[in-house]
Design an enzyme around this catalytic site. Structure first.
Site, PDB file in Angstrom:
ATOM      1  CB  CYS A 112      41.590  32.136  45.818  1.00 24.88           C
ATOM      2  SG  CYS A 112      41.390  31.648  44.076  1.00 24.88           S
TER       3      CYS A 112
ATOM      4  CG  ASP B 287      45.776  32.890  41.992  1.00 27.65           C
ATOM      5  OD1 ASP B 287      47.027  32.870  42.029  1.00 27.65           O
ATOM      6  OD2 ASP B 287      45.134  33.495  41.122  1.00 27.65           O
TER       7      ASP B 287
ATOM      8  NE  ARG C  31      48.054  35.073  40.418  1.00 27.17           N
ATOM      9  CZ  ARG C  31      47.229  35.836  39.690  1.00 27.17           C
ATOM     10  NH1 ARG C  31      47.725  36.803  38.952  1.00 27.17           N
ATOM     11  NH2 ARG C  31      45.929  35.608  39.713  1.00 27.17           N
TER      12      ARG C  31
ATOM     13  CG  HIS D 137      43.346  36.534  44.763  1.00 30.03           C
ATOM     14  ND1 HIS D 137      43.841  36.660  43.485  1.00 30.03           N
ATOM     15  CD2 HIS D 137      42.632  35.383  44.763  1.00 30.03           C
ATOM     16  CE1 HIS D 137      43.454  35.620  42.762  1.00 30.03           C
ATOM     17  NE2 HIS D 137      42.717  34.829  43.506  1.00 30.03           N
TER      18      HIS D 137
ATOM     19  CB  CYS E 201      39.977  36.280  41.943  1.00 30.83           C
ATOM     20  SG  CYS E 201      39.487  34.553  42.175  1.00 30.83           S
TER      21      CYS E 201
HETATM   22 CO    CO Z   1      41.371  33.484  42.775  1.00 26.21          CO
END
Ligand code: CO
Length: 220
Positions: free
Chosen positions: A40, A42, A44, A96, A99
């Site tokens: 992803c 993302d 993080r 994750h 998400c």
């Molecule tokens: Co995500």
């Protein structure tokens, strides 16, 4: 502009050179990663850091909600280059918990253009409606959809012409489905590991019918 990022880059590069003065010179000749990471976007979930790999060791494709869409030339091109040219031995689909893309799909939020991309997560949700509908707790349902989404995307990887052709040629290539927990920084193995076409159905069915949640098998 963004001076501090250049300063941090300089410090990072110097830090690597302290450990290995030849590091960047060696890397400049070639890359030979063993892994393709599909994760992803993302912020993080930084691929290399999570698995402790240096530049040159992980080939990475990231998009919102770690999707493998059969007509996405961006993802397919990364996969084709990784498998056919770099000859990676493993493709890791890593989702994750927490998400935002998966949550938006679950809630049917309207965020804009991205809703069309997240429609693929809605499709996963609808495919597993019976299982998801039985989960009362909203955050547990969210966790489970994050897991199921990884399994579906791992299945999609297996069904690409790229992976099927490589298996046909006898190339060693394993597909994995993992999930990362932002709250503890740890990876979980969703136990969907596929190394040949004959394993696809059984591995996928076992994974989706296995009870999930953040306590799934700790990565081996
Ligand atoms: Co995500």
């Amino acid at each position: 502009m963004l001076r501090h990022l250049f300063e941090q880059n300089k410090a990072w590069s110097e830090n690597i050179l302290v450990r290995d003065p030849d590091f960047f010179r060696k890397l400049s000749h070639q890359q030979s990663p063993s892994y393709l990471w599909i994760g992803c976007s993302d912020s993080r979930v930084p691929a290399n850091e999570i698995v402790g790999l240096l530049p040159g060791e992980l080939f990475v494709h990231r998009n919102v909600a770690n999707l493998v869409v059969h007509t996405d030339l961006n993802c397919l091109s990364a996969m084709q280059f990784a498998v056919d040219v770099l000859k990676v031995r493993h493709i890791i689909v890593c989702g994750h918990y927490g998400c935002g893309g998966v949550r938006a799909a679950l809630r049917d939020d309207r965020l804009g253009l991205v809703d069309n991309w997240l429609r693929h997560v809605r499709d996963v949700q609808q495919k597993h409606e019976a299982q998801l509908g039985a989960i009362r707790d909203e955050s547990q349902r969210w966790d489970r959809l994050c897991e199921l989404n990884v399994m579906e995307q791992a299945l999609n990887v297996c069904q690409t012409t790229i992976v099927r052709d490589s298996w046909q040629r006898g190339q060693d290539l394993a597909i994995h489905g993992w999930i990362y927990k932002v709250q503890d920084g740890l990876l979980r193995d969703l136990d969907i590991c596929i190394t040949q076409p004959g394993e696809i159905t059984a591995a996928y069915q076992a994974a989706v019918s296995r009870a999930g949640g953040p306590n799934v098998t700790q990565s081996r």
